[in-house]
Motif scaffolding. Structure first.
Motif, short mmCIF file in Angstrom:
data_model
loop_
_atom_site.label_atom_id
_atom_site.label_comp_id
_atom_site.label_asym_id
_atom_site.label_seq_id
_atom_site.Cartn_x
_atom_site.Cartn_y
_atom_site.Cartn_z
N ILE A 96 5.24 5.50 1.97
CA ILE A 96 4.61 4.53 2.85
C ILE A 96 5.52 3.32 2.92
CG2 ILE A 96 2.66 2.94 3.14
CD1 ILE A 96 0.94 4.97 1.61
N GLY A 97 5.81 2.87 4.13
CA GLY A 97 6.69 1.71 4.26
C GLY A 97 6.83 1.25 5.70
N TYR A 98 7.93 0.55 5.95
CA TYR A 98 8.13 -0.10 7.25
C TYR A 98 6.90 -0.93 7.60
CZ TYR A 98 12.03 3.18 7.91
OH TYR A 98 13.18 3.91 7.76
N THR A 99 6.30 -1.55 6.58
CA THR A 99 5.06 -2.28 6.78
C THR A 99 5.33 -3.76 6.99
OG1 THR A 99 3.89 -0.72 5.33
CG2 THR A 99 2.81 -2.85 5.75
N TRP A 100 4.77 -4.31 8.04
CA TRP A 100 4.83 -5.75 8.26
C TRP A 100 3.56 -6.21 8.95
CZ3 TRP A 100 4.91 -7.32 13.42
CH2 TRP A 100 5.27 -6.34 14.36
N LEU A 101 3.10 -7.38 8.52
CA LEU A 101 1.90 -8.00 9.06
C LEU A 101 2.23 -9.42 9.49
CD1 LEU A 101 -0.81 -7.05 6.41
CD2 LEU A 101 -0.75 -6.28 8.77
N GLY A 102 1.66 -9.83 10.61
CA GLY A 102 1.81 -11.22 11.03
C GLY A 102 1.35 -12.17 9.94
N THR A 103 1.97 -13.34 9.88
CA THR A 103 1.70 -14.30 8.81
C THR A 103 0.21 -14.60 8.65
OG1 THR A 103 3.84 -15.30 9.30
CG2 THR A 103 2.34 -16.57 7.92
N GLU A 104 -0.51 -14.73 9.76
CA GLU A 104 -1.93 -15.09 9.68
C GLU A 104 -2.80 -13.98 9.10
OE1 GLU A 104 -1.30 -13.95 14.12
OE2 GLU A 104 -0.09 -14.54 12.38
N PHE A 105 -2.25 -12.76 9.02
CA PHE A 105 -3.00 -11.62 8.48
C PHE A 105 -2.67 -11.33 7.02
CE2 PHE A 105 -2.43 -10.95 13.05
CZ PHE A 105 -3.75 -10.89 13.46
N GLN A 106 -1.69 -12.04 6.48
CA GLN A 106 -1.29 -11.81 5.10
C GLN A 106 -2.28 -12.47 4.14
OE1 GLN A 106 2.85 -12.95 4.64
NE2 GLN A 106 3.44 -11.85 6.49
N ARG A 107 -2.47 -11.84 2.99
CA ARG A 107 -3.39 -12.32 1.94
C ARG A 107 -4.82 -12.45 2.46
NH1 ARG A 107 -0.35 -13.55 -2.87
NH2 ARG A 107 -2.44 -13.82 -3.71
N THR A 108 -5.20 -11.57 3.37
CA THR A 108 -6.57 -11.56 3.91
C THR A 108 -7.33 -10.30 3.52
OG1 THR A 108 -5.98 -10.43 5.96
CG2 THR A 108 -5.78 -12.84 5.95
N GLY A 109 -6.66 -9.37 2.84
CA GLY A 109 -7.26 -8.08 2.52
C GLY A 109 -6.91 -6.98 3.50
N LEU A 110 -6.26 -7.35 4.60
CA LEU A 110 -5.93 -6.35 5.61
C LEU A 110 -4.90 -5.34 5.10
CD1 LEU A 110 -6.29 -5.26 8.48
CD2 LEU A 110 -4.53 -6.88 9.23
N ASN A 111 -3.87 -5.82 4.41
CA ASN A 111 -2.87 -4.89 3.88
C ASN A 111 -3.50 -3.90 2.91
OD1 ASN A 111 -0.13 -3.90 3.33
ND2 ASN A 111 -0.39 -4.87 1.34
N ARG A 112 -4.40 -4.39 2.07
CA ARG A 112 -5.08 -3.51 1.11
C ARG A 112 -5.90 -2.45 1.85
NH1 ARG A 112 -7.22 -5.23 -4.54
NH2 ARG A 112 -5.40 -6.50 -4.17
N ALA A 113 -6.59 -2.87 2.93
CA ALA A 113 -7.39 -1.92 3.71
C ALA A 113 -6.50 -0.85 4.34
CB ALA A 113 -8.17 -2.67 4.80
N CYS A 114 -5.33 -1.26 4.84
CA CYS A 114 -4.38 -0.31 5.43
C CYS A 114 -3.84 0.65 4.38
CB CYS A 114 -3.23 -1.05 6.10
SG CYS A 114 -3.69 -2.01 7.54
N LYS A 115 -3.46 0.12 3.23
CA LYS A 115 -2.91 0.97 2.18
C LYS A 115 -3.95 1.98 1.72
CE LYS A 115 1.35 -0.53 1.58
NZ LYS A 115 1.46 -1.56 2.63
N TYR A 116 -5.21 1.55 1.63
CA TYR A 116 -6.27 2.49 1.26
C TYR A 116 -6.32 3.66 2.24
CZ TYR A 116 -10.74 4.74 0.95
OH TYR A 116 -11.71 5.71 0.88
N LEU A 117 -6.31 3.36 3.53
CA LEU A 117 -6.38 4.41 4.54
C LEU A 117 -5.20 5.38 4.42
CD1 LEU A 117 -7.50 2.27 7.61
CD2 LEU A 117 -8.87 4.00 6.43
N LEU A 118 -4.01 4.82 4.23
CA LEU A 118 -2.81 5.66 4.13
C LEU A 118 -2.83 6.50 2.85
CD1 LEU A 118 -0.29 2.96 5.34
CD2 LEU A 118 -0.89 5.05 6.59
N LEU A 119 -3.21 5.88 1.74
CA LEU A 119 -3.25 6.62 0.47
C LEU A 119 -4.32 7.70 0.50
CD1 LEU A 119 -2.82 3.58 -1.94
CD2 LEU A 119 -1.21 5.51 -1.73
#
Length: 198
Positions: free
Chosen positions: A97-120
């Motif tokens: 899993i990689g090539y991951t980037w999120l806009g600054t306003e979406f960082q540290r909001t739980g969105l990355n964790r939600a995405c990683k859960y779906l992928l995992l």
């Protein structure tokens, strides 16, 4: 993994859908922050760079090398960034899993964790993977800390591993999550319930 299939992964927080050329315009304002691209292999913080990034991602899908997703933040309905499956090795039950980037306003909001859960979850429960790998530039302390918070195990550093921006040889830090980790991480780190609230 069927690269011709349109895979949509979704929970209450995030929606991952196949990246397309039509995503260039909504992604452009999200990608415009140069700081997002400090440690990436290439830059995509302008119109031409983003078009090239999307074209490369879609070529990777055509060749069965990479499956790129568009990330949508379901709390706001906004396009938030992109992520991918790559290094798909079905014979070894292994994927990255990689090539991951999120806009600054979406960082540290739980969105990355939600995405990683779906992928995992897709990797372990749908694709039958035994191992999921994540990697980052050794200089990217923010990314390394995010991987640790997800419960990934830091395995080591590949020295002078690959070329990055400006022709620099970067060291790459490798993390992994294996099947034996997944149930515990799902309960402890992701705190998932049966209805996929996150």
């Amino acid at each position: 993994m069927d690269f011709s299939q349109d895979i949509i992964l979704e929970n209450d927080r995030a929606r991952l859908q196949p990246l397309t050329t039509a995503d260039h315009e909504p992604l452009l304002p999200v990608a415009a922050d140069p700081e997002l691209w400090t440690y990436t292999l290439t830059r995509a913080d302008d119109t031409i760079g983003l078009a090239a990034y999307i074209a490369q991602a879609l070529e990777g899908r055509e060749r069965g090398l990479r499956y790129p997703f568009l990330i949508i933040d379901k709390q706001t309905g906004l396009v938030a960034g992109s992520t991918s499956f790559y290094n798909v090795h079905p014979e070894e039950a292994r994927i990255s899993i990689g090539y991951t980037w999120l806009g600054t306003e979406f960082q540290r909001t739980g969105l990355n964790r939600a995405c990683k859960y779906l992928l995992l979850r897709h990797a372990f429960e749908e694709l039958g993977c035994e191992r999921v790998e994540l990697e980052t530039d050794a200089r990217n302390a923010k990314s390394r800390e995010a991987m640790r918070r997800l419960g990934a195990t830091e395995e080591g550093t590949l020295r002078s591993h690959r070329y990055t921006q400006g022709g620099i040889r970067r060291d790459t830090v490798v993390f992994s999550i294996i099947r034996a980790d997944w149930n515990e991480l799902r309960a402890r780190v992701f705190r998932q319930t049966d209805d996929d609230r996150i």
